[in-house]
Design an enzyme around this catalytic site. Sequence first.
Site, mmCIF file in Angstrom:
data_model
loop_
_atom_site.group_PDB
_atom_site.id
_atom_site.type_symbol
_atom_site.label_atom_id
_atom_site.label_comp_id
_atom_site.label_asym_id
_atom_site.label_seq_id
_atom_site.Cartn_x
_atom_site.Cartn_y
_atom_site.Cartn_z
ATOM 1 C CE1 TYR A 200 32.400 7.811 -8.234
ATOM 2 C CE2 TYR A 200 30.526 9.038 -7.377
ATOM 3 C CZ TYR A 200 31.446 8.800 -8.374
ATOM 4 O OH TYR A 200 31.412 9.545 -9.530
ATOM 5 C CE LYS B 223 34.668 10.452 -8.395
ATOM 6 N NZ LYS B 223 35.753 10.609 -9.395
#
Length: 302
Positions: free
Chosen positions: A165, A169
């Site tokens: 993640y 990001k």
Amino acid sequence: MTIRFDGQVAIVTGAGNGLGRSHALQLAARGAKVVVNDLGGSVHGEGGSVSAAQAVVDEIVAAGGEAMAHGANVCKADEVADMVKATMAKWGRIDILVNNAGILRDKSFAKMEESDWDAVIAVHLKGSEVCTKAVWEIMREQNYGRIIMTTSSSGLYGNFGQSNYGAAKMALVGFMNTLCLEGAKYNINVNCLSPVAATRMTENLMPEEMLAALKPELVTPAVLFMASKEGPNRAVIAAGAGGFARAVVLETEGMAFREEDATPENIAANWGTIADAATGKEYKGGNEQTIKFLTNAQKVRG
């Protein structure tokens, strides 16, 4: 000044719940026609149904707004192309894209399967690229566009168990950094939102008392600002619980050495000066950093 979106069309991905739902509702409340995109899957990216998106559309229409639902998988270019085609057929333009769709598959890196890595990278990074590519030429031709990526403190600063993640990001910040340069001449602004909110993706990560203060509605004002005609370009806005801040990447002034002195030992000996954040400067892209190094090198060499 009142920020309005009358006559404008916005696509919000992952808008069936949480932050996306809040963004869609508040854009519509300020006059935008909204495409509510949601695959309708679980927080892990499994399953699918357009019912969540349609429920948001029904809410917008009941309040007097205009909206349509679309269940495109943001990772699939043909489905996103269909969504964009339907939007153009209905309203004839696309002014705003909010790349909000996302999933979580949290595990420590040692335990993470390749499938967990690939799935998260696909939705957050590839999905944002696919959707942005689908509207980019439209925005160039109409000489106007506002694109918002959704980054995260997990990417900016790190978070245990979120290597997939966090990587996705932070990659979106890099994506923004180049798109804002390429889109500037066409009046396309590209920014990033770094939200902290109580959603399906965070409900198991924080205590109840913290979640109660982290309403998605208190993050969305940052999106409305970035999506506006008066909004910034190349900003990363952190938002949560009604607080807003700008996150920036700084590079210290550092030190330049003569060629014969450019050794790891001299870096170690001068690390305190080299790493001094108080001398930090924000760069706007292009060749600014290269020019700094060459200029400092020339100074050292006399």
